[in-house]
Design an enzyme around this catalytic site. Structure first.
Site, PDB file in Angstrom:
ATOM      1  N   SER A  61       0.836  -1.205   0.000  1.00 34.82           N
ATOM      2  CA  SER A  61       0.000   0.000   0.000  1.00 34.82           C
ATOM      3  C   SER A  61       0.871   1.255   0.000  1.00 34.82           C
ATOM      4  CB  SER A  61      -0.857  -0.007   1.268  1.00 34.82           C
ATOM      5  OG  SER A  61      -1.987   0.809   1.116  1.00 34.82           O
ATOM      6  N   PRO A  62       0.377   2.321  -0.637  1.00 36.90           N
ATOM      7  CA  PRO A  62       1.144   3.574  -0.578  1.00 36.90           C
ATOM      8  C   PRO A  62       1.252   4.063   0.857  1.00 36.90           C
ATOM      9  CG  PRO A  62      -1.039   3.921  -1.556  1.00 36.90           C
ATOM     10  CD  PRO A  62      -0.854   2.442  -1.402  1.00 36.90           C
ATOM     11  N   CYS A  95       3.072   7.271   3.007  1.00 32.59           N
ATOM     12  CA  CYS A  95       3.878   8.494   3.098  1.00 32.59           C
ATOM     13  C   CYS A  95       5.088   8.247   3.980  1.00 32.59           C
ATOM     14  CB  CYS A  95       3.068   9.613   3.742  1.00 32.59           C
ATOM     15  SG  CYS A  95       1.871  10.333   2.645  1.00 32.59           S
ATOM     16  N   GLN A 131       1.232   6.869  -6.470  1.00 30.44           N
ATOM     17  CA  GLN A 131      -0.055   7.477  -6.125  1.00 30.44           C
ATOM     18  C   GLN A 131       0.076   8.989  -6.278  1.00 30.44           C
ATOM     19  OE1 GLN A 131      -1.338   7.665  -1.952  1.00 30.44           O
ATOM     20  NE2 GLN A 131      -3.249   6.647  -2.571  1.00 30.44           N
ATOM     21  N   TYR A 175      -8.288  14.151   1.149  1.00 31.92           N
ATOM     22  CA  TYR A 175      -7.451  15.051   0.343  1.00 31.92           C
ATOM     23  C   TYR A 175      -8.314  15.632  -0.777  1.00 31.92           C
ATOM     24  CZ  TYR A 175      -3.934  13.014   3.291  1.00 31.92           C
ATOM     25  OH  TYR A 175      -3.239  12.617   4.402  1.00 31.92           O
ATOM     26  N   ARG A 212      -7.980   5.404  -5.703  1.00 34.83           N
ATOM     27  CA  ARG A 212      -8.251   5.052  -4.296  1.00 34.83           C
ATOM     28  C   ARG A 212      -9.361   5.953  -3.777  1.00 34.83           C
ATOM     29  NH1 ARG A 212      -4.475   3.667   0.981  1.00 34.83           N
ATOM     30  NH2 ARG A 212      -4.621   1.602   0.086  1.00 34.83           N
ATOM     31  N   ARG A 263       0.724  -1.557   6.900  1.00 35.56           N
ATOM     32  CA  ARG A 263       1.561  -1.750   8.095  1.00 35.56           C
ATOM     33  C   ARG A 263       2.246  -3.110   8.172  1.00 35.56           C
ATOM     34  NH1 ARG A 263      -3.027   0.268  11.909  1.00 35.56           N
ATOM     35  NH2 ARG A 263      -4.111  -0.796  10.222  1.00 35.56           N
TER      36      ARG A 263
END
Ligand SMILES: Cc1cc2nc3c(=O)[nH]c(=O)nc-3n(C[C@H](O)[C@H](O)[C@H](O)COP(=O)(O)OP(=O)(O)OC[C@H]3O[C@@H](n4cnc5c(N)ncnc54)[C@H](O)[C@@H]3O)c2cc1C
Ligand SMILES: Cc1cc2nc3c(=O)[nH]c(=O)nc-3n(C[C@H](O)[C@H](O)[C@H](O)COP(=O)(O)O)c2cc1C
Length: 758
Positions: free
Chosen positions: A424-425, A427, A502, A582, A630, A724
């Site tokens: 998963s993307p 940050c 992404q 976002y 997403r 995670r």
């Protein structure tokens, strides 16, 4: 103690028995409105592992009950003319009437004062040290004291009726039959030598359309005997106060009010599809008895200990029951989308308690069939992700059996993915002015070495003022391309992973500090933010400027330029970030977008700007390369994105050239109320996949390969996305392959010495 019990169901009777055993001096009265032999319903089912505690609590009643049990170990699913049988389970059933008779006799034998045909008025509760409200799901005692118990009763979407049949079944039997008015489903199980329980359930709208509203028992039976003629094989349906009812999911803020306590269905209900209501009621009784054992002279202390012990356990059951209940509410959707074997696997794994591995231990043959079926019906089974040029060709012995779903390839446009696992993307907040560096090479490169089919680089911003924080990644300058290209080239040269990026605009959640330093808006060096409406993310956050047309044009152009740079860097997939509050996500959410022009209002309008971006990026991004979107499928708040919205959005994205929807949730508003649990977002992925007919990736607390296989084999998603778990274990997939004995997993030759050998 003087104990008054309202209600002579399993909870009230069993508690009376246990307290008398604890101390025969207790004076216990059970008041029941019905006669001893009256009961609604037919048989009660238990799964066999649930019974051990009862033997210890009262061996006498346990012996009498188990002597009357009908046992069986199979589950049959009848769907579209097929029967799928699963074995190795283990259930037992007993007539409810018989069950209550045993408890009544046992209570009498111990000296409990049983008073039948005695209605208790909740306003005039008898005097006692303890008053136990064991008066069932529609508890009048609870409702009379609603201010204290604060009950929540959620009336669900299906109608059901509890019937019997003189057909003796030999398995837990689920039957799904289409009627001209919609799908009907049956939960049926044997409970003695001659009789089976036959619960019929359907959506309320189906029930109405079929003319069953106001139907008499005889009308109901006539309708259902005709519908299930084949399944009943000449046998009859039997009634016992078999009215159509709606299932209430009952919860309470507390189970005690002074010396009055709730127990069993009065305190909590769990949908009958997981067959645990009676067991929960009896376990409550055991826990309450234990509480009095530890606090013999202190009713408040005992009740408080009882509540502390039981509430969390019951909460977990209710959450499994809720997932199961929702599966049945949506059975029509599953029936439309799934073939019989996948449908049956989905049914069996619905409540998350049975998984792929777990079912394989019970019924290896069925899991082998499911696995082979998944592999054989995979339209992308021939897709081959490229292998690094320098890696020697490996000849693995031909596999005797198909590889589990997680290891099956997938294709998106011309992109072949080696397997169904996605990183998963995430940050990293580790860039200087948007430029990725060594951290990104090692972080993403390491995960690519770890064996996932697709690694998606973090939220990468399309403009400097589109960043979340000063540490965020960018593709807003040509100078950023080289750093990303280094990452992509490494993955392509040394692994079989495809690499996605992404693309994002932070919108009103931009201009924040690094999360590990000072989360929240930057105190110094902040930049202005933009959003669909001038609404801050949280009351104490800066108010963004509502975008005008010029802003929109600028943002579209920024996304397009970033996509062009992503192509230069060699990325295999672009994901548009329309989730987590976002910029593009806030256009979709009615909580953040209150515009009155053509970009606000109904979902068609709220989709307009995100679709402009999508179409423009799609036009820039090479036709042979896939694009994903997403979304936050829910805002976890009243008034937020709903089911119709997310389905409409997914359909529109698909039509505009999106190849896969990455289904996430939340973070749109600061006062969200998420409901977490393992695999907690899978139902949203399933809904979108089935309703919009678009491939999905699912994410959110997916913990291991077993859960991935369960999700994939049940058709709930096409790809499993883990965030995670990959931080803790970059080599997640290598470990999973070792565990499942999947020899074809690619290992870089440098690491071969650690490769498992068989
Ligand atoms: C269709 C269906 C199928 C089910 N199948 C299963 C199954 O297979 N396995 C399983 O474990 N569970 C099953 N359950 C759940 C199970 O029936 C309940 O969870 C269980 O009976 C709860 O026990 P209880 O003693 O709390 O309540 P109840 O069994 O409802 O007993 C409450 C009693 O209180 C009496 N009462 C109510 N108000 C008063 C009053 N004011 N004065 C005097 N008496 C009063 C009622 O007459 C009743 O006898 C099923 C439920 C349904 C609806
Ligand atoms: C450190 C970290 C950074 C994240 N950054 C992003 C991001 O850039 N883009 C995004 O869509 N989700 C981001 N997320 C959310 C994850 O991609 C994922 O959806 C979420 O963590 C749930 O999956 P998990 O339970 O497997 O961790 C981030 C999560 C973590 C833990």
């Amino acid at each position: 103690m003087k104990i008054e019990i309202v209600g002579g169901g399993p909870a009230g009777l069993y508690f009376a028995v246990l307290m008398k055993r604890l101390d025969p001096a207790h004076r216990i009265t059970v008041r029941e409105r019905n006669r001893p032999e009256d009961t609604f319903g037919w048989g009660v089912v238990f799964s066999d592992e649930t019974l051990s505690g009862f033997a210890e609590a009262d061996p006498e009643s346990h012996r009498a009950i188990t002597a009357r049990f009908a046992y069986w170990s199979d589950i049959d699913v009848f769907f579209r003319g097929e029967r799928i049988r699963s074995t190795g389970h283990g259930f037992c059933g007993i007539a409810r009437r018989e069950f209550l008779r045993i408890l009544q006799e046992r209570a009498s034998e111990l000296g409990v004062d049983l008073r039948f045909e005695t209605e208790v008025d909740p306003a005039l509760l008898p005097e006692a040290d303890l008053v136990l409200a064991a008066d069932g799901a529609n508890s009048r005692v609870r409702d009379h004291r609603a201010e204290r118990f604060r009950p929540g009763v959620d009336w669900r979407r299906c109608k059901f009726t509890w019937l019997g049949t003189d057909r003796r079944l030999d398995a837990f039997t689920f039957i799904f039959r289409e009627s001209p008015h919609g799908l009907f489903q049956v939960h049926a199980y044997p409970f003695d030598e001659r009789t089976s329980t036959f619960i019929v359930e359907c959506r309320e709208e189906t029930w109405r359309a079929a003319g069953l509203e106001g139907a008499s028992e005889a009308d109901t039976v006539a309708y259902l005997e005709a519908l299930f003629r084949e399944d009943l094989a000449g046998h009859r349906l039997l009634t016992n106060r078999s009215i159509w009812r709606t299932f209430p999911t009952v919860k309470n803020a507390t189970w005690r009010d002074g010396n009055v306590a709730l127990i069993g269905d009065a305190a909590h209900t769990a949908h009958f599809s997981i067959g645990s209501g009676t067991k929960l009621a009896m376990e409550d009784a055991i826990a309450l008895r234990d509480a009095f054992r530890h606090h013999p002279d202190d009713v408040p202390a005992a009740l408080s200990a009882y509540e502390a012990e039981r509430m969390p356990v019951v909460g977990r059951f209710q959450s499994a029951a809720q997932t199961s209940l929702e599966w049945f509410e949506n059975a029509g959707r599953h029936a439309k989308a799934l073939d019989p074997l996948t449908f049956a696997f989905s049914l069996m794994t619905r409540s998350k308690r049975i998984t792929y591995d777990n079912l394989a231990a019970r019924d290896p043959e069925l899991v082998r069939r499911v696995t082979e079926h998944f592999a054989a019906s995979n339209p992308h089974r021939e897709a081959k992700a490229p292998t690094p040029a320098y890696a020697p060709a490996v000849t693995t012995p031909a596999r005797a059996a198909a590889a589990p779903p997680l290891f099956q390839p997938f294709r998106l446009r011309d992109l072949a993915l080696a397997n169904r696992l996605v990183v998963s993307p995430m940050c990293q907040y580790s860039c200087e002015d948007g430029a990725p560096d060594d951290w990104h090479l090692v972080h993403l490169g390491g995960r690519a070495v770890g064996g996932a089919g697709l690694v998606i680089a973090e939220s990468t911003h399309v403009a400097r003022d589109a960043r979340i924080s000063p540490g965020c990644a960018g593709l807003y300058a040509d100078a950023h391309v080289a750093g990303w290209k280094r990452v992509v080239d490494f993955a392509h040269a040394h692994t079989r992973a495809a690499v996605g990026i992404q693309l994002a605009h932070a919108g009103r959640k931009g201009s924040c500090g690094l999360p590990w330093l000072d989360e929240g808006p930057l105190p110094k060096g902040a930049w202005p933010t933009i959003a669909p409406s001038a609404l801050p993310y949280a009351p104490d956050w800066p108010v963004p400027r509502a975008m005008d047309r010029a802003d929109m044009d600028r943002v579209v152009a920024e996304f397009v330029r970033a996509a062009g740079r992503a192509q230069e860097a060699g990325f295999d997939l672009v994901e548009l970030h329309m989730a987590h509050g976002y910029l593009l996500g806030t256009f979709l959410s009615p909580l953040a977008n209150v515009r009155t022009d053509e970009y606000g209002g109904a979902i068609g309008n709220r989709l307009r700007f995100p679709l402009e971006v999508l179409r423009a990026v799609r036009a820039e991004w090479p036709a042979e390369k896939p694009l994903s979107v997403r979304i936050s499928a829910t805002d976890w708040r009243e008034g937020g994105l709903d089911s119709a919205d997310r389905i409409a959005a997914a359909r529109a994205f698909k039509a505009a050239g999106c190849d896969v929807v990455d289904v996430s949730a939340g973070q749109t508003v600061s006062d969200q109320a998420p409901v977490y649990g393992r695999m907690y977002l899978v139902p949203f992925s399933e809904e979108i996949r089935h309703e919009a007919g678009v491939p999905t990736m699912t994410v959110g607390n997916i913990q291991d390969a077993d859960q991935c296989n369960t999700i994939l084999a049940a058709g709930r998603a096409d790809l499993c996305v883990l965030a995670r778990p990959h931080l803790a274990d970059p080599y997640f997939m290598l470990h999973a392959a070792a565990r499942y004995g999947f020899d074809e997993q690619y290992w870089p030759p440098q690491y071969w010495p650690a490769r498992p050998r068989r």
